[in-house]
Every structure is written in structure tokens, then in C-alpha cells.
Design a protein around this motif. Structure first.
Motif, PDB file in Angstrom:
ATOM      1  N   GLY B   2      31.785  30.601 -48.775  1.00  0.00           N
ATOM      2  CA  GLY B   2      33.099  29.959 -48.878  1.00  0.00           C
ATOM      3  C   GLY B   2      32.958  28.469 -48.693  1.00  0.00           C
ATOM      4  O   GLY B   2      31.951  27.987 -48.175  1.00  0.00           O
ATOM      5  N   SER B   3      33.989  27.743 -49.115  1.00  0.00           N
ATOM      6  CA  SER B   3      33.896  26.297 -49.016  1.00  0.00           C
ATOM      7  C   SER B   3      34.077  25.832 -47.572  1.00  0.00           C
ATOM      8  O   SER B   3      33.720  24.722 -47.209  1.00  0.00           O
ATOM      9  N   GLY B   4      34.605  26.722 -46.731  1.00  0.00           N
ATOM     10  CA  GLY B   4      34.839  26.345 -45.348  1.00  0.00           C
ATOM     11  C   GLY B   4      33.578  26.401 -44.488  1.00  0.00           C
ATOM     12  O   GLY B   4      33.519  25.835 -43.405  1.00  0.00           O
ATOM     13  N   GLU B   5      32.571  27.109 -44.989  1.00  0.00           N
ATOM     14  CA  GLU B   5      31.335  27.287 -44.236  1.00  0.00           C
ATOM     15  C   GLU B   5      30.632  25.947 -44.019  1.00  0.00           C
ATOM     16  O   GLU B   5      30.622  25.100 -44.900  1.00  0.00           O
ATOM     17  N   PRO B  37      21.566  14.405 -41.559  1.00  0.00           N
ATOM     18  CA  PRO B  37      22.619  15.348 -41.151  1.00  0.00           C
ATOM     19  C   PRO B  37      22.676  16.593 -42.044  1.00  0.00           C
ATOM     20  O   PRO B  37      22.518  16.473 -43.265  1.00  0.00           O
ATOM     21  N   ASN B  38      22.876  17.725 -41.415  1.00  0.00           N
ATOM     22  CA  ASN B  38      23.055  19.034 -42.075  1.00  0.00           C
ATOM     23  C   ASN B  38      21.795  19.604 -42.722  1.00  0.00           C
ATOM     24  O   ASN B  38      21.853  20.626 -43.399  1.00  0.00           O
ATOM     25  N   ARG B  68      23.330  24.745 -49.518  1.00  0.00           N
ATOM     26  CA  ARG B  68      23.260  23.584 -50.415  1.00  0.00           C
ATOM     27  C   ARG B  68      21.777  23.301 -50.644  1.00  0.00           C
ATOM     28  O   ARG B  68      20.991  23.367 -49.697  1.00  0.00           O
ATOM     29  N   VAL B  69      21.434  22.959 -51.875  1.00  0.00           N
ATOM     30  CA  VAL B  69      20.027  22.686 -52.183  1.00  0.00           C
ATOM     31  C   VAL B  69      19.890  21.313 -52.823  1.00  0.00           C
ATOM     32  O   VAL B  69      20.621  20.972 -53.760  1.00  0.00           O
ATOM     33  N   ARG B 131      25.949  13.785 -50.174  1.00  0.00           N
ATOM     34  CA  ARG B 131      26.779  14.335 -51.248  1.00  0.00           C
ATOM     35  C   ARG B 131      26.721  15.862 -51.246  1.00  0.00           C
ATOM     36  O   ARG B 131      27.746  16.538 -51.371  1.00  0.00           O
ATOM     37  N   ALA B 132      25.494  16.381 -51.100  1.00  0.00           N
ATOM     38  CA  ALA B 132      25.317  17.839 -51.136  1.00  0.00           C
ATOM     39  C   ALA B 132      26.169  18.507 -50.062  1.00  0.00           C
ATOM     40  O   ALA B 132      26.756  19.569 -50.295  1.00  0.00           O
ATOM     41  N   SER B 133      26.270  17.865 -48.900  1.00  0.00           N
ATOM     42  CA  SER B 133      27.043  18.453 -47.800  1.00  0.00           C
ATOM     43  C   SER B 133      28.513  18.612 -48.170  1.00  0.00           C
ATOM     44  O   SER B 133      29.218  19.431 -47.593  1.00  0.00           O
TER      45      SER B 133
END
Lengths: 144, 582
Positions: B2-5, B37-38, B68-69, B131-133
Motif C-alpha cells: 500500500g502507499s501508506g507503508e 534515509p530509508n 522501492r528499488v 525520490r524513490a521514498s
């Protein structure tokens, strides 16, 4: 040597570039494929079209400490989306006025057209802007 | 996902053998990226696009639950589709992939500055991680494909393409601007390498096209309006004689608009004497009967040819590349003229009789004692015209001698240039063009027949100067592309379109005037006017989003936040030093 002088000696211009996917990003690809060498100061952000470049992005980049900003797209008449680059060109006139009005040297920003087959033109544009920005020195808003 | 993850980014830095790693310290970049980050995982690998590289990505997605990759390798214009597919295979949405260009944009253009290149690589990876985040998964949409192809141009390429599509059992409509089929090929006498009359070749194809129940031929016609998207284009064709307009729906288009013979004004005295003609004019003369000297209507006795007229010239009237037909065509006609003429001279820059059977044509010209002389490209042959006729002076490069010849006819092997109306065609079909005006393919090797407009193919001399053999080969390829699209019946379309946040929209109409495609409009919903985007019409340029003063337009996959995050990621790093504007 003072700290400021050391900093200036080590200073390298940081330039944010917005390149459209279809012409200038591909032109930059071609510059690479052709092994054309240009200054490594530019950081490219890929957008679909220069029409996507909100003037805020340019101002934000300067506000956050970029020493220069490049916007590079398809030649007028050759836009992949027919006319997005013309919209950018129209905005650019206002943007330049605003930048100058804020006391920022117009040498720090550049709008250029470079097609997918113009690797050299792209590289030359980056070189010219980098040299101008280097001459203008590090950028930071006076009031911060 | 989900986009909230919360984002869990995997960074994969590619060595590309020595291509990237020879300049950029990829191990160091991968190490630095692990602190961004992330970032859940940051690693490096010899070839990310290889089977084992792809397997590594899939493995790590599954093992670590990456959502995200980021792959830092070559240009996304090269391998974005490859890696999107890889992440999809591992269950991620394709729009959760982001690529960093460390090869074309870093290692290859800063080869002598490994340290600065490594810093640039680090920055670009940091920007892409940011951006990926913020990337959002988007729904992958499919649309149906209208089982009907439009072929623009009734020359040899258009005919071949229409026939192939018809043979496969699908409908093709061929639109030709003139009143005849065959295009430039119909103006030629006989074709190399096997001396077949051009008329026979054109007739065979035209008759087959006319006989095919799947092929509709519209002569004297032009496309005047073109709208829609891959699978569903709406076309208006106007008959220039009857002024009648017809409308049709097609799923795909092949642009085969060919070329015009280059008119070499300003070259070698062209236009100053009736006996200085182009190779195309000579061919037409041969087709219509015999070759006669225009000034006397007698067979010429001393003929000279000059090669590369308008070809292989950078930044001038013709084009930069080789026209790929003229050396063989010139050698062929020179040998044929030797049957009547006393002397035939061929002034060349290089002889490029490259194709299958072309060397036989070259050999025959030599056997017929055609005189070959290599001219000096920097000091081209000089043509003087006076009462006694044409005087040709040049420096023969191989002997170093200055030479003279008095031809009673001078033939200029003229280039192919984009045809009249190419500007209009480019606009109608949104095609991009190379510096010399030919239409661009999507990728010269990976996608040589498709264009940047999805669903539109190019074939023949519309793409670049080439011979009839190469044109028909391309045409069959383009037809195969069209047919595979139609046969599949449906096609995925990009989900990267604009959408409106109603609450922020003030219905100011800025987006309506900004959109190049008429995809935005103002509509009243429950009495309140807000902007609407017709997704099928949106091409995803984002001009509306940049123009919107209220930030009410979200350009999917290129949102304000995604772009701003890249700027911030770059500039919030250690770069900002003191200074200040003068």
C-alpha cells in the motif's frame, strides 16, 4: 589563510539541471556515449518535458543553495509534447526578471535547447554555465 | 504494497564491467548510500542487467521486503523497462522503481575526474533515493487496440508495410499524397543489383495492394487531423482533389513518407548549365527512354559524375550521413553509359558499395573502364562553364596530380533529404527529428522501428536516407510491429497522467490553456467548477502541473514533492558553503 578563503579555494559550483526526457536528457546520454567530457558540477533531474518545470523548482534550488540552475529542453518546434517547451520559454522571461529583481545574477541560470542528437551542444551549454557560475562565485542569499 | 507503508529502499549500484567502475568508485558509492534515509540495503554488482543481477534484485526484494528499488547503472532510456519488469516479477509495482544514470551522465563524461565523478554519483544516488521514498504505486491500465492500421505514404516502404499487414489478415489504409503509388522508386529505370525494372517492382506491389481486400488505398489524400492514443487513434483524411474528408479509427500508424531528392543549388555549377544534372534526373531520363544531353538532345560522349553531393556534409544544406544508395547507383549507371559514351569519369570521396551484390556493380564499372578518381574533400572539384562547355578541375588524391576533364554532361549524385511537408507530418504525429530533419526512431538499436509516440512506427527513407532494399526490410519490420500490436488486441498504457485535487482547484483555466492536447477542461460538479483531466488524452508532459497556481494538479510519477525531494536531497548535503551575492 582565513576559513572563508579555504572554503572558497575548495568551492566547486553546484548546478541543478532539469532536462526533458526526450531531447536534452537523451542529448546528455549521447554526450556520454560519445565520451564528450564536460564539467562534473551538474546534477540532472529528469522531467518529461521542460513544460513540467515549475518556476518554483528553480527558485527553490537557488533558495536551498544551488549556485546555478540549468533548464534544457527540445528546440522550439520539436517538443515531444508539441509545445511544452514554449510554455517554459514564456515562463522563463518572467522568471529571469524575478531573479534579477531579487538581486541574483542572471548568469546563474540558463535555459537552453539541445536535441537528442546534440550531445556536444548539451555539453557546451553545461560548460558555459559552469564557467559563468564559477566566475560569479558561491551563491547564498544575503539575508540568511 | 500500500502507499501508506513506510519506504524500504534497496540500492543496487552497477559496475557495468569497467564502464562505470573504471571511473566511479562504486563500492564507495554503495557504502555511502547505505546511510541515506530509508535505505534498507545498498550493494554493488558487476552487471545489474545480467540474469544474475536481475535475480539479485528479486531475491533481495523477497528477502528484505524492499518496497522501492533504486538501480544506479546506465541511462533509464536504455534499461528502465528491463528493471521495471524485474521488480514486477518480484511483486512490486513498476512505478516503485527508480534508476540513476551513472554511465552516460557520469563515468563516460567525466573520465579523467574519478573523484568528482564519484561525488556526482553519490549525489545522484542520494537524490534518487529521496525520490524513490516518495514514489507511489500506480495502476497499470490496458486499452483495446482497434484492428486497423494507417500507413502514411504510398512509396515502396508504405506499399510493403500495407501488403504485409493485409497478408496477415488485418485492415490497412494506405494514404498517399500524390495520384500515384510507388513514390521515388517509380522514377527510377532499373534497380541494382539485378537490373530489374523499377516499374515491375512497383507494379507487382501496387497490383497486389489493389487486389487485397484488406488494403484500402486513398490517393491524392493527406492526413489532416490526428488524435487519440496507442490502440485508439482518430484520423481525418482529406482528399485534395474532391476536398472530401473521411474519418477513421486506427490502432496503429506506420509513417513511411520517404524523401525528396536533394536539389543541389550552389553545388558544382548546378543550375548554370542545362548539362549539369542530378543523378535522379538522369534516372528519370533513362526510365523514359534514352539518355540525351539536355542542351543538344544528342547522346553524351563524355560524362562525369561527382559523388556525395549533399551527403556526408556536416552543417550544410544536405545531411551529415551517407545516403547509402548513390555509390552503387552511380557505378551502375556509369557502366551502362559506357556502352555509348567515349569516356565516363567518376569523381568520388569514398566508394561505399556495401550491400549484398553491390560489389559486382562496382566491379562491372571498373571492367567497363569507367575512370575512378578520388577527389580531395577539403578542396572539392571546381566546375567552370564558358562558351566551349563545362571544365572540371580537381586534385586526384591517390596520385597527387591536378587533373582536368571536359564533360559534355555532368551528373551530381544527390543526397536524399526529408520531403516537403515533413514539418507537418512531424507535428501531426508528434515525431521528433534528427539534426538533418529525418524522423527519429525510439532507439537506434533497441527500438529502431517504433517512435517516441506509442503506437507509431517509421519505415524507409522517412527515418534516414537508404536504398529500396533497406526500406522494404524496415517496412516489413514496422508492419510486424503493427501486426503484433493488433494481434494482441490490448496494450498497456502509461499511468503517468495528471489528476486534479478538487479542493484546491480555483477553476482559473490556466491548465486548460497550458495543455497541448486539450486533455484538461473545466467542468461543473455539484454546481462547483473544477478542472478535469481526460486521462486517455493526457500524454503526461506535466505542463499543467507546472502552470497551476494552486498546486491543484498532481502529475503522477512526477509530483511536485518527488521533484522537490531531489533538489532538497542534493542541497541539504554537505555542499552549502558561505559566500553571498555581490
Amino acid at each position: 589563510m582565513t576559513t572563508a578563503a579555504v572554503e572558497l579555494k575548495d568551492w566547486e559550483p553546484v548546478i541543478v539541471a532539469f532536462c526533458c526526457n526526450w531531447c536534452s536528457y537523451a542529448g546528455a546520454d549521447l554526450a556520454g556515449t560519445s565520451r564528450i567530457q564536460y564539467p562534473p558540477n551538474v546534477r540532472i533531474i529528469r522531467v518529461n518535458c521542460t513544460g513540467r518545470v515549475d518556476p518554483d523548482f528553480v527558485l527553490d534550488a537557488l533558495d536551498q543553495g544551488a549556485d546555478g540552475v540549468l533548464v534544457s529542453g527540445c528546440h522550439p518546434g520539436d517538443c515531444h509534447y508539441t509545445s511544452g517547451n514554449l510554455k517554459m520559454r514564456a515562463r522563463w522571461a518572467l522568471l529571469e526578471t524575478a531573479i534579477e529583481g531579487a538581486g541574483i545574477s542572471p548568469d546563474r541560470v540558463r535555459l537552453q535547447w539541445a536535441s537528442a542528437s546534440e550531445g556536444q551542444r548539451f555539453a557546451d551549454g553545461v560548460k558555459e554555465l559552469t564557467e559563468k557560475v564559477r566566475k560569479a562565485g558561491p551563491f547564498r542569499r544575503k539575508w540568511t | 504494497m500500500g502507499s501508506g507503508e513506510s519506504p524500504k529502499v534497496g540500492v543496487f549500484v552497477c559496475h557495468c564491467g569497467h564502464n562505470i567502475a573504471g571511473t566511479v568508485n562504486v563500492e564507495h558509492v554503495a557504502e555511502l548510500a547505505s546511510e541515506f534515509p530509508n535505505v534498507e540495503l545498498s550493494t554493488h554488482f558487476m552487471f545489474m542487467c545480467s540474469d544474475s543481477g536481475q535475480a539479485l534484485i528479486r531475491e533481495k526484494i523477497e528477502e528484505l521486503g524492499l518496497n522501492r528499488v533504486v538501480v544506479a547503472s546506465c541511462s533509464p532510456r536504455m534499461h528502465e523497462p528491463t528493471f521495471r519488469k524485474v521488480v514486477e516479477e518480484a511483486g512490486l509495482n513498476r512505478y516503485c522503481f527508480e534508476q540513476v544514470n551513472l554511465r552516460e551522465h557520469v563515468s563516460w563524461c567525466h573520465m579523467k575526474e574519478p573523484e568528482a565523478a564519484t561525488q556526482k554519483a553519490r549525489d545522484l544516488v542520494r537524490m534518487s533515493v529521496a525520490r524513490a521514498s516518495l514514489l507511489e504505486p500506480l495502476e497499470v491500465k490496458t486499452v483495446s487496440v482497434e484492428p486497423h492500421a494507417l500507413v502514411v505514404g504510398g512509396g515502396v516502404s508504405g506499399l510493403r508495410a500495407a501488403l504485409d499487414i493485409g497478408d496477415r489478415g488485418f485492415r490497412a489504409t494506405l494514404v498517399e499524397r500524390t495520384g500515384n503509388l510507388g513514390g521515388n522508386l517509380a522514377k527510377l529505370s532499373t534497380l541494382y543489383p539485378n537490373n530489374e525494372p523499377a516499374k515491375d517492382v512497383v507494379d507487382r506491389m501496387s497490383l497486389a495492394a489493389e487486389a487485397s481486400e484488406n488494403v484500402t488505398i486513398l490517393l491524392n489524400s493527406e492526413v489532416t487531423n490526428f488524435d487519440g492514443h496507442i490502440g485508439n487513434f482518430e484520423v481525418t483524411v482529406k482528399n485534395n482533389v474532391t476536398e472530401e474528408e473521411s474519418e477513421m479509427k486506427v490502432g496503429t500508424v506506420i509513417v513511411a513518407t520517404g524523401f525528396d531528392p536533394f536539389e543541389p543549388i550552389g553545388y558544382y555549377g548546378y543550375g548554370d548549365s542545362p548539362d549539369i544534372i542530378t543523378l535522379s534526373a538522369l534516372e528519370e531520363m533513362k526510365r523514359d527512354g534514352t539518355v540525351l544531353r539536355p542542351s543538344t538532345a544528342q547522346p553524351p560522349k563524355n560524362v562525369a559524375f561527382i559523388s556525395c553531393v549533399g551527403s556526408r556534409e556536416e552543417g550544410v544544406k544536405g545531411h551529415e550521413h551517407c545516403s547509402r544508395y548513390c555509390c552503387t547507383a552511380m557505378a551502375k549507371v556509369a557502366a551502362e553509359l559506357r556502352e555509348e559514351a567515349d569516356e565516363v569519369l567518376m569523381l568520388y570521396d569514398d566508394i561505399r558499395t556495401f550491400g549484398k551484390g553491390h560489389e559486382d556493380v562496382h566491379r562491372r564499372a571498373r571492367q567497363e573502364h569507367v575512370i575512378f578518381s578520388k577527389y580531395n574533400k577539403k578542396k572539392k572539384p571546381a566546375v567552370k562553364i564558358n562558351d566551349s562547355g563545362i571544365m572540371l578541375k580537381w586534385n586526384d588524391v591517390l596520385s597527387g596530380e591536378n587533373c582536368e576533364f571536359r564533360p559534355d554532361m555532368l551528373v551530381l549524385a544527390n543526397a536524399m533529404v526529408p520531403p516537403e511537408g515533413a514539418d507537418e507530418v512531424a507535428k501531426i504525429f508528434s515525431l521528433t527529428r534528427s539534426a538533418d530533419g529525418f524522423f527519429n526512431e525510439e532507439h537506434i538499436k533497441l527500438a529502431p522501428l517504433t517512435t517516441h509516440t506509442a503506437g507509431i512506427m517509421i519505415a524507409g527513407a522517412a527515418q534516414s536516407a537508404k536504398s529500396a532494399t533497406d526500406s522494404t526490410t524496415q517496412a516489413s519490420g514496422a508492419a510486424a510491429k503493427a501486426v503484433s500490436l493488433i494481434a494482441r488486441g490490448e496494450v498497456e498504457i502509461e499511468s503517468t497522467v495528471a489528476s486534479v485535487i478538487d479542493e484546491l482547484c480555483s477553476a482559473c483555466h490556466t491548465c486548460v490553456t497550458a495543455c497541448p492536447y486539450g486533455a484538461t477542461s473545466i467542468e461543473a460538479t455539484k454546481g462547483v467548477e473544477v478542472a478535469r483531466v481526460t486521462e486517455a488524452k493526457c500524454h503526461g508532459c506535466g505542463t499543467c502541473a507546472a502552470g497551476c497556481p494552486s498546486g491543484a494538479i498532481v502529475m503522477r510519477h512526477s509530483t511536485d514533492d518527488q521533484i522537490s525531494s531531489m533538489i532538497a536531497a542534493l542541497l541539504s548535503s554537505a555542499f552549502v558553503h558561505g559566500g553571498g551575492e555581490k
